[in-house]
Design a protein around this motif. Sequence first.
Motif, PDB file in Angstrom:
ATOM      1  N   GLN A   2       0.920  -1.272  -0.093  1.00  0.00           N
ATOM      2  CA  GLN A   2       0.022  -0.047   0.046  1.00  0.00           C
ATOM      3  C   GLN A   2       0.873   1.281   0.107  1.00  0.00           C
ATOM      4  O   GLN A   2       1.876   1.317   0.412  1.00  0.00           O
ATOM      5  CB  GLN A   2      -0.810  -0.038   1.169  1.00  0.00           C
ATOM      6  CG  GLN A   2      -1.868  -1.065   1.210  1.00  0.00           C
ATOM      7  CD  GLN A   2      -3.084  -1.012   2.305  1.00  0.00           C
ATOM      8  OE1 GLN A   2      -2.433  -0.457   3.360  1.00  0.00           O
ATOM      9  NE2 GLN A   2      -4.008  -1.297   2.163  1.00  0.00           N
ATOM     10  N   LEU A   3       0.267   2.264  -0.801  1.00  0.00           N
ATOM     11  CA  LEU A   3       1.153   3.647  -0.909  1.00  0.00           C
ATOM     12  C   LEU A   3       0.324   4.511  -0.480  1.00  0.00           C
ATOM     13  O   LEU A   3      -0.660   4.848  -0.930  1.00  0.00           O
ATOM     14  CB  LEU A   3       1.578   3.661  -2.357  1.00  0.00           C
ATOM     15  CG  LEU A   3       2.698   2.787  -2.779  1.00  0.00           C
ATOM     16  CD1 LEU A   3       2.877   3.077  -4.095  1.00  0.00           C
ATOM     17  CD2 LEU A   3       3.887   2.565  -1.927  1.00  0.00           C
ATOM     18  N   GLN A   4       0.517   5.388   0.608  1.00  0.00           N
ATOM     19  CA  GLN A   4      -0.434   6.527   1.177  1.00  0.00           C
ATOM     20  C   GLN A   4       0.326   7.793   0.811  1.00  0.00           C
ATOM     21  O   GLN A   4       1.609   7.983   1.396  1.00  0.00           O
ATOM     22  CB  GLN A   4      -0.345   5.973   2.748  1.00  0.00           C
ATOM     23  CG  GLN A   4      -1.371   7.307   3.084  1.00  0.00           C
ATOM     24  CD  GLN A   4      -2.731   7.133   2.736  1.00  0.00           C
ATOM     25  OE1 GLN A   4      -3.322   6.163   2.806  1.00  0.00           O
ATOM     26  NE2 GLN A   4      -3.447   8.411   2.493  1.00  0.00           N
ATOM     27  N   ALA A   5      -0.077   8.400  -0.052  1.00  0.00           N
ATOM     28  CA  ALA A   5       0.496   9.915  -0.222  1.00  0.00           C
ATOM     29  C   ALA A   5      -0.499  11.000   0.295  1.00  0.00           C
ATOM     30  O   ALA A   5      -1.584  10.879   0.702  1.00  0.00           O
ATOM     31  CB  ALA A   5       0.482  10.072  -1.814  1.00  0.00           C
ATOM     32  N   LEU A  17       5.377  23.207  -2.253  1.00  0.00           N
ATOM     33  CA  LEU A  17       4.485  22.185  -1.508  1.00  0.00           C
ATOM     34  C   LEU A  17       5.528  20.971  -1.298  1.00  0.00           C
ATOM     35  O   LEU A  17       6.429  20.614  -2.181  1.00  0.00           O
ATOM     36  CB  LEU A  17       3.303  21.619  -2.418  1.00  0.00           C
ATOM     37  CG  LEU A  17       2.280  22.635  -2.231  1.00  0.00           C
ATOM     38  CD1 LEU A  17       1.235  22.198  -3.297  1.00  0.00           C
ATOM     39  CD2 LEU A  17       1.480  22.569  -0.952  1.00  0.00           C
ATOM     40  N   ARG A  18       5.189  20.259  -0.181  1.00  0.00           N
ATOM     41  CA  ARG A  18       5.962  18.991  -0.289  1.00  0.00           C
ATOM     42  C   ARG A  18       5.110  17.635   0.033  1.00  0.00           C
ATOM     43  O   ARG A  18       4.308  17.816   0.808  1.00  0.00           O
ATOM     44  CB  ARG A  18       6.919  18.911   1.236  1.00  0.00           C
ATOM     45  CG  ARG A  18       7.909  17.773   1.457  1.00  0.00           C
ATOM     46  CD  ARG A  18       8.490  17.911   2.853  1.00  0.00           C
ATOM     47  NE  ARG A  18       9.573  17.060   2.827  1.00  0.00           N
ATOM     48  CZ  ARG A  18       9.868  16.463   4.029  1.00  0.00           C
ATOM     49  NH1 ARG A  18       9.057  16.285   4.954  1.00  0.00           N
ATOM     50  NH2 ARG A  18      11.002  15.680   4.137  1.00  0.00           N
ATOM     51  N   LEU A  19       5.317  16.734  -1.007  1.00  0.00           N
ATOM     52  CA  LEU A  19       4.534  15.639  -0.927  1.00  0.00           C
ATOM     53  C   LEU A  19       5.206  14.503  -0.229  1.00  0.00           C
ATOM     54  O   LEU A  19       6.563  14.399  -0.351  1.00  0.00           O
ATOM     55  CB  LEU A  19       4.378  14.838  -2.483  1.00  0.00           C
ATOM     56  CG  LEU A  19       3.524  16.154  -3.453  1.00  0.00           C
ATOM     57  CD1 LEU A  19       3.504  15.383  -4.740  1.00  0.00           C
ATOM     58  CD2 LEU A  19       2.054  16.667  -2.791  1.00  0.00           C
ATOM     59  N   SER A  20       4.498  13.554   0.366  1.00  0.00           N
ATOM     60  CA  SER A  20       5.379  12.462   1.078  1.00  0.00           C
ATOM     61  C   SER A  20       4.474  11.263   0.723  1.00  0.00           C
ATOM     62  O   SER A  20       3.123  11.252   0.244  1.00  0.00           O
ATOM     63  CB  SER A  20       5.202  12.441   2.609  1.00  0.00           C
ATOM     64  OG  SER A  20       5.655  13.786   3.007  1.00  0.00           O
ATOM     65  N   CYS A  21       4.971  10.056   0.556  1.00  0.00           N
ATOM     66  CA  CYS A  21       4.486   8.845   0.358  1.00  0.00           C
ATOM     67  C   CYS A  21       5.035   7.881   1.221  1.00  0.00           C
ATOM     68  O   CYS A  21       6.288   7.615   0.975  1.00  0.00           O
ATOM     69  CB  CYS A  21       4.506   8.597  -1.190  1.00  0.00           C
ATOM     70  SG  CYS A  21       4.040   6.885  -1.660  1.00  0.00           S
ATOM     71  N   ALA A  22       4.435   6.844   1.922  1.00  0.00           N
ATOM     72  CA  ALA A  22       4.893   5.994   2.784  1.00  0.00           C
ATOM     73  C   ALA A  22       4.405   4.580   2.143  1.00  0.00           C
ATOM     74  O   ALA A  22       2.957   4.496   1.990  1.00  0.00           O
ATOM     75  CB  ALA A  22       4.225   6.296   4.228  1.00  0.00           C
ATOM     76  N   ALA A  23       5.237   3.918   2.133  1.00  0.00           N
ATOM     77  CA  ALA A  23       4.874   2.399   1.440  1.00  0.00           C
ATOM     78  C   ALA A  23       4.876   1.400   2.669  1.00  0.00           C
ATOM     79  O   ALA A  23       5.743   1.448   3.673  1.00  0.00           O
ATOM     80  CB  ALA A  23       5.967   1.988   0.586  1.00  0.00           C
ATOM     81  N   SER A  24       3.989   0.530   2.565  1.00  0.00           N
ATOM     82  CA  SER A  24       3.818  -0.278   3.743  1.00  0.00           C
ATOM     83  C   SER A  24       3.312  -1.977   2.941  1.00  0.00           C
ATOM     84  O   SER A  24       2.843  -1.995   1.996  1.00  0.00           O
ATOM     85  CB  SER A  24       2.841  -0.153   4.762  1.00  0.00           C
ATOM     86  OG  SER A  24       1.554   0.056   4.124  1.00  0.00           O
ATOM     87  N   ASN A  74      10.524   3.393   4.259  1.00  0.00           N
ATOM     88  CA  ASN A  74      10.088   3.234   2.873  1.00  0.00           C
ATOM     89  C   ASN A  74       9.089   4.464   2.492  1.00  0.00           C
ATOM     90  O   ASN A  74       8.059   4.139   2.114  1.00  0.00           O
ATOM     91  CB  ASN A  74       9.368   2.060   3.035  1.00  0.00           C
ATOM     92  CG  ASN A  74      10.013   0.905   3.095  1.00  0.00           C
ATOM     93  OD1 ASN A  74      11.047   0.662   2.373  1.00  0.00           O
ATOM     94  ND2 ASN A  74       9.652  -0.075   3.667  1.00  0.00           N
ATOM     95  N   THR A  75       9.809   5.668   2.716  1.00  0.00           N
ATOM     96  CA  THR A  75       9.029   6.943   2.369  1.00  0.00           C
ATOM     97  C   THR A  75       9.695   7.515   1.482  1.00  0.00           C
ATOM     98  O   THR A  75      10.919   7.638   1.554  1.00  0.00           O
ATOM     99  CB  THR A  75       8.631   7.627   3.671  1.00  0.00           C
ATOM    100  OG1 THR A  75       7.832   6.714   4.660  1.00  0.00           O
ATOM    101  CG2 THR A  75       7.980   8.937   3.386  1.00  0.00           C
ATOM    102  N   VAL A  76       9.094   8.121   0.622  1.00  0.00           N
ATOM    103  CA  VAL A  76       9.750   9.031  -0.630  1.00  0.00           C
ATOM    104  C   VAL A  76       8.950  10.425  -0.509  1.00  0.00           C
ATOM    105  O   VAL A  76       7.771  10.548  -0.090  1.00  0.00           O
ATOM    106  CB  VAL A  76       9.563   8.488  -1.863  1.00  0.00           C
ATOM    107  CG1 VAL A  76       8.046   8.348  -2.509  1.00  0.00           C
ATOM    108  CG2 VAL A  76      10.466   9.117  -2.734  1.00  0.00           C
ATOM    109  N   TYR A  77       9.820  11.620  -0.508  1.00  0.00           N
ATOM    110  CA  TYR A  77       9.184  12.936  -0.594  1.00  0.00           C
ATOM    111  C   TYR A  77       9.629  13.464  -1.791  1.00  0.00           C
ATOM    112  O   TYR A  77      10.831  13.236  -2.615  1.00  0.00           O
ATOM    113  CB  TYR A  77       9.902  13.770   0.610  1.00  0.00           C
ATOM    114  CG  TYR A  77       9.998  12.902   1.996  1.00  0.00           C
ATOM    115  CD1 TYR A  77      11.175  11.932   2.402  1.00  0.00           C
ATOM    116  CD2 TYR A  77       8.781  13.152   2.782  1.00  0.00           C
ATOM    117  CE1 TYR A  77      10.821  11.356   3.534  1.00  0.00           C
ATOM    118  CE2 TYR A  77       8.753  12.367   4.056  1.00  0.00           C
ATOM    119  CZ  TYR A  77       9.617  11.819   4.439  1.00  0.00           C
ATOM    120  OH  TYR A  77       9.605  10.876   5.407  1.00  0.00           O
ATOM    121  N   LEU A  78       8.885  14.433  -2.134  1.00  0.00           N
ATOM    122  CA  LEU A  78       9.025  15.512  -3.350  1.00  0.00           C
ATOM    123  C   LEU A  78       8.730  16.824  -3.010  1.00  0.00           C
ATOM    124  O   LEU A  78       7.769  17.206  -2.507  1.00  0.00           O
ATOM    125  CB  LEU A  78       8.082  15.189  -4.355  1.00  0.00           C
ATOM    126  CG  LEU A  78       8.282  15.838  -5.630  1.00  0.00           C
ATOM    127  CD1 LEU A  78       9.683  15.205  -6.381  1.00  0.00           C
ATOM    128  CD2 LEU A  78       7.073  15.521  -6.872  1.00  0.00           C
TER     129      LEU A  78
END
Length: 113
Positions: A2-5, A17-24, A74-78
Amino acid sequence: VQLQASGGGLVQPGGSLRLSCAASGNIFNIVHMGWYRQAPGKSRDLVAIIGTGGTVYATSVKGRFTISRDNAQNTVYLQMNSLQPVDTAVYYCNLLSGGSAHWGQGTQVTVSS
């Protein structure tokens, strides 16, 4: 998987703006994580990815956007700076791991005065 943005919203031209996405979930052998975007009536295009091959940016965002990753989480940021109306789109988080591509639900970014 699952990816939660999160982190989208409305911002004025020139803003940030800053986007985040956590993978689980069952995540293994991550090749890359990153972001794509899709504007109305257009295709879904790469924005930036980060992974075993380094980082890749779309030409249109180089120098304005910065992608980073927290491997332990397991998180990516933009980080998106100097946003312009042409950046308006739904931004989708992407994870390539275990031979499969996974997508988040998308987060709307609107740049308008």
